[in-house]
Write an enzyme that holds these catalytic residues in place. Structure first.
Site, PDB file in Angstrom:
ATOM      1  N   HIS A  69       0.918  -1.186  -0.159  1.00  0.00           N
ATOM      2  CA  HIS A  69      -0.083  -0.125  -0.040  1.00  0.00           C
ATOM      3  C   HIS A  69       0.843   1.205  -0.155  1.00  0.00           C
ATOM      4  O   HIS A  69       1.947   1.448   0.567  1.00  0.00           O
ATOM      5  CB  HIS A  69      -0.812   0.152   1.209  1.00  0.00           C
ATOM      6  CG  HIS A  69      -1.997  -1.149   1.258  1.00  0.00           C
ATOM      7  ND1 HIS A  69      -1.748  -2.318   1.077  1.00  0.00           N
ATOM      8  CD2 HIS A  69      -3.344  -0.801   0.926  1.00  0.00           C
ATOM      9  CE1 HIS A  69      -2.891  -3.143   1.058  1.00  0.00           C
ATOM     10  NE2 HIS A  69      -3.708  -2.134   0.680  1.00  0.00           N
ATOM     11  N   ALA A 125      -9.661   4.536   3.381  1.00  0.00           N
ATOM     12  CA  ALA A 125      -9.912   5.964   3.064  1.00  0.00           C
ATOM     13  C   ALA A 125     -11.243   6.435   2.693  1.00  0.00           C
ATOM     14  O   ALA A 125     -11.785   7.504   3.138  1.00  0.00           O
ATOM     15  CB  ALA A 125      -8.930   6.622   1.990  1.00  0.00           C
TER      16      ALA A 125
END
Ligand code: 2AL
Length: 177
Positions: A69, A125
């Site tokens: 990530h 997110a």
């Protein structure tokens, strides 16, 4: 037209990888592995297979997934090098338009986190906003490593869920003759 589980189960592995290859960020091997479990009973059964596969990995494998990530609001986002999915998620959370002060704070928190744990801070997110992400990062950096590994992996599963939902709800299927 939305995609249903019959469409998914009829895909060969090349198509399956083309469509779902990035539901776990930069980890197409996970999707390539779970194709063997076809046919799935439902989309959520497919998601469970991904989750079970991830859970079955040793600690180093789970850490590896987190390491795939990008840093939130990191250099790769600014230079347009993150995947389209990640870019959309970070933009939606407001991370693509931080002030210089916020950028600096994010950079410090991210590097503190990475130095402590050896993998990046990961959060879904789309389920947060900028303020919540700063808050979570400041709190989670104090967690013990074993707890943070599990927390990060739970966030990966949330990201994966939303990416799959986006694919199945918007995908256009070729007309069947
Ligand atoms: C990400 C990402 O790429 N998308 C998301 O929701 N979170 N990355 C991260 N380090 O948390």
């Amino acid at each position: 037209m939305a995609m249903d589980i019959r469409d998914i189960n009829s895909m060969n592995y090349e198509s399956f990888l083309d469509v779902f290859g990035n539901v776990v960020e930069k980890c197409p091997v996970i999707v390539a592995a779970i194709w063997s479990r076809c046919p799935f009973l439902s989309v959520s059964d497919m998601e469970s297979s991904i989750a079970e596969f991830i859970d079955s990995l040793p600690q180093s494998g789970k850490e590896g997934i987190l390491r795939c990530h990008p840093d939130l609001a990191g250099r790769d986002l600014l230079s347009g090098k993150v995947t389209a999915e990640s870019q959309g998620e970070q933009r939606q959370a407001g991370l693509a338009s931080l002030s210089p002060g916020e950028m600096e704070r994010m950079k410090q928190l991210n590097s503190h986190y990475k130095n402590k744990f050896g993998f990046p801070f990961v959060i879904c997110a789309r389920m947060s906003n900028k303020a919540q992400i700063f808050q979570e990062l400041s709190v989670r950096v104090n967690n013990p490593p074993s707890q943070e590994l599990l927390k990060g992996i739970e966030e990966v599963k949330k990201i994966c869920h939303l990416r799959i939902q986006a694919i199945v709800s918007t995908s256009t299927q070729p007309t069947k003759l």
